[in-house]
Scaffold this active site. Structure first.
Site, PDB file in Angstrom:
ATOM      1  N   ARG A   1       0.874  -1.172   0.000  1.00 34.36           N
ATOM      2  CA  ARG A   1       0.000   0.000   0.000  1.00 34.36           C
ATOM      3  C   ARG A   1       0.912   1.224   0.000  1.00 34.36           C
ATOM      4  O   ARG A   1       1.749   1.390   0.896  1.00 34.36           O
ATOM      5  CB  ARG A   1      -0.904  -0.023   1.228  1.00 34.36           C
ATOM      6  CG  ARG A   1      -1.908   1.136   1.329  1.00 34.36           C
ATOM      7  CD  ARG A   1      -1.369   2.226   2.215  1.00 34.36           C
ATOM      8  NE  ARG A   1      -2.356   3.271   2.480  1.00 34.36           N
ATOM      9  CZ  ARG A   1      -2.090   4.418   3.092  1.00 34.36           C
ATOM     10  NH1 ARG A   1      -0.860   4.691   3.501  1.00 34.36           N
ATOM     11  NH2 ARG A   1      -3.026   5.304   3.292  1.00 34.36           N
TER      12      ARG A   1
ATOM     13  N   ASP B   1       1.647   5.043   0.368  1.00 36.42           N
ATOM     14  CA  ASP B   1       1.073   6.182   1.079  1.00 36.42           C
ATOM     15  C   ASP B   1       1.108   7.442   0.227  1.00 36.42           C
ATOM     16  O   ASP B   1       2.128   7.770  -0.379  1.00 36.42           O
ATOM     17  CB  ASP B   1       1.858   6.397   2.382  1.00 36.42           C
ATOM     18  CG  ASP B   1       1.328   7.553   3.196  1.00 36.42           C
ATOM     19  OD1 ASP B   1       0.211   7.440   3.720  1.00 36.42           O
ATOM     20  OD2 ASP B   1       2.033   8.578   3.296  1.00 36.42           O
ATOM     21  N   ALA B   2      -0.019   8.152   0.198  1.00 36.23           N
ATOM     22  CA  ALA B   2      -0.131   9.500  -0.377  1.00 36.23           C
ATOM     23  C   ALA B   2       0.672   9.679  -1.660  1.00 36.23           C
ATOM     24  O   ALA B   2       1.575  10.519  -1.750  1.00 36.23           O
ATOM     25  CB  ALA B   2       0.299  10.544   0.659  1.00 36.23           C
ATOM     26  N   VAL B   3       0.315   8.933  -2.692  1.00 26.24           N
ATOM     27  CA  VAL B   3       1.080   9.000  -3.940  1.00 26.24           C
ATOM     28  C   VAL B   3       0.919  10.344  -4.637  1.00 26.24           C
ATOM     29  O   VAL B   3       1.739  10.695  -5.511  1.00 26.24           O
ATOM     30  CB  VAL B   3       0.686   7.855  -4.892  1.00 26.24           C
ATOM     31  CG1 VAL B   3       0.969   6.507  -4.261  1.00 26.24           C
ATOM     32  CG2 VAL B   3      -0.769   7.962  -5.326  1.00 26.24           C
ATOM     33  N   HIS B   4      -0.120  11.107  -4.281  1.00 26.12           N
ATOM     34  CA  HIS B   4      -0.260  12.434  -4.882  1.00 26.12           C
ATOM     35  C   HIS B   4       0.899  13.348  -4.492  1.00 26.12           C
ATOM     36  O   HIS B   4       1.113  14.391  -5.128  1.00 26.12           O
ATOM     37  CB  HIS B   4      -1.589  13.071  -4.458  1.00 26.12           C
ATOM     38  CG  HIS B   4      -1.833  13.038  -2.993  1.00 26.12           C
ATOM     39  ND1 HIS B   4      -2.466  11.992  -2.350  1.00 26.12           N
ATOM     40  CD2 HIS B   4      -1.508  13.930  -2.018  1.00 26.12           C
ATOM     41  CE1 HIS B   4      -2.535  12.244  -1.053  1.00 26.12           C
ATOM     42  NE2 HIS B   4      -1.959  13.401  -0.823  1.00 26.12           N
TER      43      HIS B   4
ATOM     44  N   HIS C   1     -16.198   6.415   2.115  1.00 21.46           N
ATOM     45  CA  HIS C   1     -16.192   6.558   3.576  1.00 21.46           C
ATOM     46  C   HIS C   1     -16.898   7.827   3.997  1.00 21.46           C
ATOM     47  O   HIS C   1     -17.746   7.823   4.903  1.00 21.46           O
ATOM     48  CB  HIS C   1     -14.762   6.574   4.110  1.00 21.46           C
ATOM     49  CG  HIS C   1     -14.671   7.045   5.540  1.00 21.46           C
ATOM     50  ND1 HIS C   1     -14.577   8.388   5.871  1.00 21.46           N
ATOM     51  CD2 HIS C   1     -14.700   6.376   6.709  1.00 21.46           C
ATOM     52  CE1 HIS C   1     -14.551   8.515   7.183  1.00 21.46           C
ATOM     53  NE2 HIS C   1     -14.621   7.305   7.720  1.00 21.46           N
TER      54      HIS C   1
ATOM     55  N   ASP D   1     -14.047   8.931  -0.702  1.00 24.70           N
ATOM     56  CA  ASP D   1     -15.375   9.534  -0.825  1.00 24.70           C
ATOM     57  C   ASP D   1     -16.476   8.587  -0.356  1.00 24.70           C
ATOM     58  O   ASP D   1     -17.515   9.029   0.155  1.00 24.70           O
ATOM     59  CB  ASP D   1     -15.640   9.943  -2.278  1.00 24.70           C
ATOM     60  CG  ASP D   1     -14.956  11.260  -2.638  1.00 24.70           C
ATOM     61  OD1 ASP D   1     -14.111  11.722  -1.845  1.00 24.70           O
ATOM     62  OD2 ASP D   1     -15.247  11.810  -3.709  1.00 24.70           O
TER      63      ASP D   1
ATOM     64  N   GLY E   1      -7.730   8.061  13.522  1.00 26.32           N
ATOM     65  CA  GLY E   1      -6.595   8.676  14.217  1.00 26.32           C
ATOM     66  C   GLY E   1      -6.430  10.154  13.996  1.00 26.32           C
ATOM     67  O   GLY E   1      -5.838  10.848  14.830  1.00 26.32           O
TER      68      GLY E   1
ATOM     69  N   GLU F   1      -2.754   5.066  -2.105  1.00 25.82           N
ATOM     70  CA  GLU F   1      -3.587   6.070  -1.444  1.00 25.82           C
ATOM     71  C   GLU F   1      -3.406   7.360  -2.229  1.00 25.82           C
ATOM     72  O   GLU F   1      -2.289   7.866  -2.350  1.00 25.82           O
ATOM     73  CB  GLU F   1      -3.177   6.293   0.006  1.00 25.82           C
ATOM     74  CG  GLU F   1      -4.050   7.335   0.691  1.00 25.82           C
ATOM     75  CD  GLU F   1      -3.402   8.006   1.896  1.00 25.82           C
ATOM     76  OE1 GLU F   1      -4.138   8.621   2.682  1.00 25.82           O
ATOM     77  OE2 GLU F   1      -2.164   7.928   2.036  1.00 25.82           O
TER      78      GLU F   1
ATOM     79  N   HIS G   1      -6.958   3.974   9.800  1.00 24.95           N
ATOM     80  CA  HIS G   1      -6.087   4.686  10.742  1.00 24.95           C
ATOM     81  C   HIS G   1      -6.226   6.200  10.591  1.00 24.95           C
ATOM     82  O   HIS G   1      -6.175   6.936  11.585  1.00 24.95           O
ATOM     83  CB  HIS G   1      -4.630   4.257  10.548  1.00 24.95           C
ATOM     84  CG  HIS G   1      -3.985   4.822   9.322  1.00 24.95           C
ATOM     85  ND1 HIS G   1      -4.060   4.217   8.083  1.00 24.95           N
ATOM     86  CD2 HIS G   1      -3.260   5.961   9.131  1.00 24.95           C
ATOM     87  CE1 HIS G   1      -3.409   4.941   7.194  1.00 24.95           C
ATOM     88  NE2 HIS G   1      -2.917   6.012   7.791  1.00 24.95           N
TER      89      HIS G   1
END
Length: 608
Positions: free
Chosen positions: A245, A247-250, A317, A315, A387, A284, A383
């Site tokens: 996974r 993280d935050a590929v943007h 979620h 979206d 979180g 993500e 998370h």
């Protein structure tokens, strides 16, 4: 025996290998392309570091093991020495799988990978397909979320180090569970980050929320891109991981002709062919862009695809959470109506080219109707969504068991790839708060101040009241409060909820139409306060070979109540094969092919 050590340090005029046990220093030989090579191989388990131009010893940027923490020496690790027992493991594609996200440090009282092995039978019994570990790369301090890792090729020592990860993956495969590893390539943490001393790993040409971006398109970027790609291949090859996974590929800003994600995707595809098992990449992304999951040899709106296997779809979620809770603050501003939930369930992105109030601009792009919906990972908890709340509180803080059951049914029986967050399956009440353990006093104080200030613009006072106090991330109590209480799972309410989750997963597996990913099989009707989601074969709506599953929801005064009730009277419904109840719902009469269901509070009714 480990081979010769190599390190990329193109700006250095001299690099020395520092051996910790003897305290000796050995000059390394310059190689082509800014690389340096040791003059002899080292034994497995040898502690070492590199000195650049006579400077202090630094850990290896590709360190496989940091037993003394991120500031200490690296240690060689023989990844091939582990006696794997998963030779018969065929792998598992992530699309359509039931994913379970967990944080190693709070999943068990011990907070280690070996302790987590002891809970794998629980996950297998639940019906989980893929266990997703939040980042395990070495970071500063003992405990933290892991998104501030700095030794990105290593496994955090308090979790058990690299050998423990191999044991965990082998044990998971023995139970039929695939393993997903959450990796962070878009930034490094602030403590123990020495990469910039070795080479141009970062660039001021682009900025991210964490500062200078990783250098993916400037001078020296070829080696930085190789650092990212080869690290990913190592997790698949040497640790038998099945999914990464990302993280935050943007925030992986890359203006080069070929995006690093496409390069990574193609490299992983080649490795999957060599290994003979599926390997998946889940991104993500905040971009709401189908290009993320478009194959690299195809294009979306004229741009080459990134080739990711799947991507998170927040979206869904947001639409579900706001409808059930009534929350509208921050990035929830454009969500909260039944029609919005219907759009998310059918179109994936609510922001698919239209106006985003939170961002203050048009956002996203529409998802083609023919695109496999299993390429989108959805959840009711994760998370981030737990979180990053001021108190790290779960939906169980305010929702009834019936309302929690609503979320479970929509996520697990919808057209997407569902993900659960640890403890969700029994309605865990323990929070998951943001915690850290930085040893540097100034950094620790800055983290504490920044966390409190961060929530000023998120509407938390409106939600929690003027007296809300954000837990101090650096306080040990914040970490300890976030540990799961496994005793809740065996309590009366927890056991009932857990069984409901098990039944939903069994239904998902029994009805081929549910997990097909076929968008045409999803129907959502909204009217008179009623929301009905149907999953059926090819959108036919019949009960033929593909089957049909209805999730019936009724909206009452903002929050969702899932009922089969009109005007205060219980409704009679004709069932094809059965009914599944969650929350305050009960069968009051059954016979002659008709079942009467009464709902006294929020709940969910699933019709087959």
């Amino acid at each position: 025996m480990i081979g010769d050590l190599r390190v990329w340090a193109p700006r250095a005029s001299r690099v020395d290998l520092v051996l910790s046990a003897s305290g000796s220093t050995e000059a390394m030989d310059a190689d082509s392309g800014g690389w340096w090579r040791s003059r002899r191989p080292l034994l497995a388990g040898t502690d070492y570091a590199f000195s650049l131009d006579g400077g202090p010893p630094r850990p290896d940027p590709r360190s496989p093991w940091q037993p003394a923490g991120v500031h200490g020496p690296s240690r060689t690790f023989d990844a091939g020495a582990f006696p794997w027992s998963d030779g018969g493991w065929a792998g598992r594609d992530v699309r359509g799988a039931v994913i379970y996200e967990l944080h190693v440090g709070t999943f068990t009282p011990e907070g280690t990978l070996d302790a987590a092995v002891g809970r794998l039978d629980h996950l297998a019994d639940l019906g989980v397909d893929v266990v997703e570990l939040m980042p395990v790369a070495a970071f500063g301090g003992h405990h933290g979320w892991g998104y501030d890792g700095v030794a990105l090729w290593a496994v955090h020592e308090p979790y058990g180090g690299p050998a423990a990860l191999q044991r965990f993956v082998d044990a998971a495969h023995a139970r039929g569970l695939a393993v997903c590893l959450d990796v962070v390539d878009n930034h490094l943490g602030p403590s123990g980050n020495y990469l910039a001393e070795f080479g141009p790993y970062f660039t001021d040409q682009h900025q991210t929320p964490w500062g200078a971006a990783v250098n993916l398109d400037g001078d020296g970027s070829a080696e930085v891109r190789a650092f990212v790609v080869e690290k990913a291949l190592r997790w698949f090859r040497d640790f038998h991981v099945d999914v990464l996974r990302l993280d935050a590929v943007h925030a992986l800003v890359d203006d080069s002709p070929r995006h690093v994600l496409a390069e990574l995707s193609d490299a992983v595809s080649l490795l999957a062919a060599d290994l003979g098992r599926p390997l998946s990449l889940v991104a993500e992304s905040d971009a709401n862009d189908p290009r993320t999951v478009t194959p690299t040899r195809e294009a979306f709106q004229g741009r080459a695809g990134y080739g990711m296997t799947a991507q998170w779809a927040d979206d869904v979620h947001h639409a579900l959470h706001t409808l059930i809770t009534g929350e509208r603050q921050g990035y929830y501003a454009d969500f909260g109506t039944p029609d919005t939930l219907a759009k998310a369930l059918t179109d994936v992105f609510v922001h698919d080219g239209g106006w985003s109030t939170f961002r203050g601009k048009n956002w996203g792009a529409p998802v083609p109707a023919e695109l496999d919906r299993r390429r989108f990972v959805v959840c009711s908890q994760n998370h981030d969504q737990v979180g990053n709340r001021a108190l790290g509180d779960r939906p169980s803080r305010v929702l009834t068991p019936g309302a929690l059951a609503v979320s479970a049914a929509v996520v697990l029986l919808g057209p997407f790839t569902p993900m659960l967050f640890m403890g969700e399956e029994w309605g865990a009440t323990t929070p998951f708060q943001y915690f850290s353990d930085h040893e540097e006093p100034e950094l620790a104080a800055a983290i504490s101040r920044g966390r409190a200030a961060e929530f000023g613009g998120h509407g938390w006072v409106e939600l929690y009241g003027a007296g809300v106090v954000v837990p101090d991330p650096q306080a040990l109590s914040t970490f300890e409060a976030s540990r799961l209480d496994w005793g809740e799972a065996s309590g009366e309410g927890g056991a009932r909820m857990l069984e409901f989750y098990r039944r939903l997963v069994r239904l998902r597996r029994a009805e081929a139409a549910v997990a097909s990913g076929d968008a045409s099989g999803t129907s959502v009707q909204v009217g008179d306060g009623v929301v009905v989601m149907t999953r059926s074969a090819g959108g036919s709506g019949d009960s033929g070979s593909g089957g049909r599953v209805d999730v019936v929801l009724v909206l009452e005064e903002g929050p969702v109540s899932v009922v089969v009730e009109r005007d205060g009277e219980p409704a009679s419904v004709v069932l094809d094969s059965g009914v599944m109840l969650g929350g305050e719902a009960a069968v009051v009469e059954s016979g002659s092919g008709r079942t009467t269901v009464r709902v006294s509070g929020p709940g969910v009714v699933v019709l087959r």
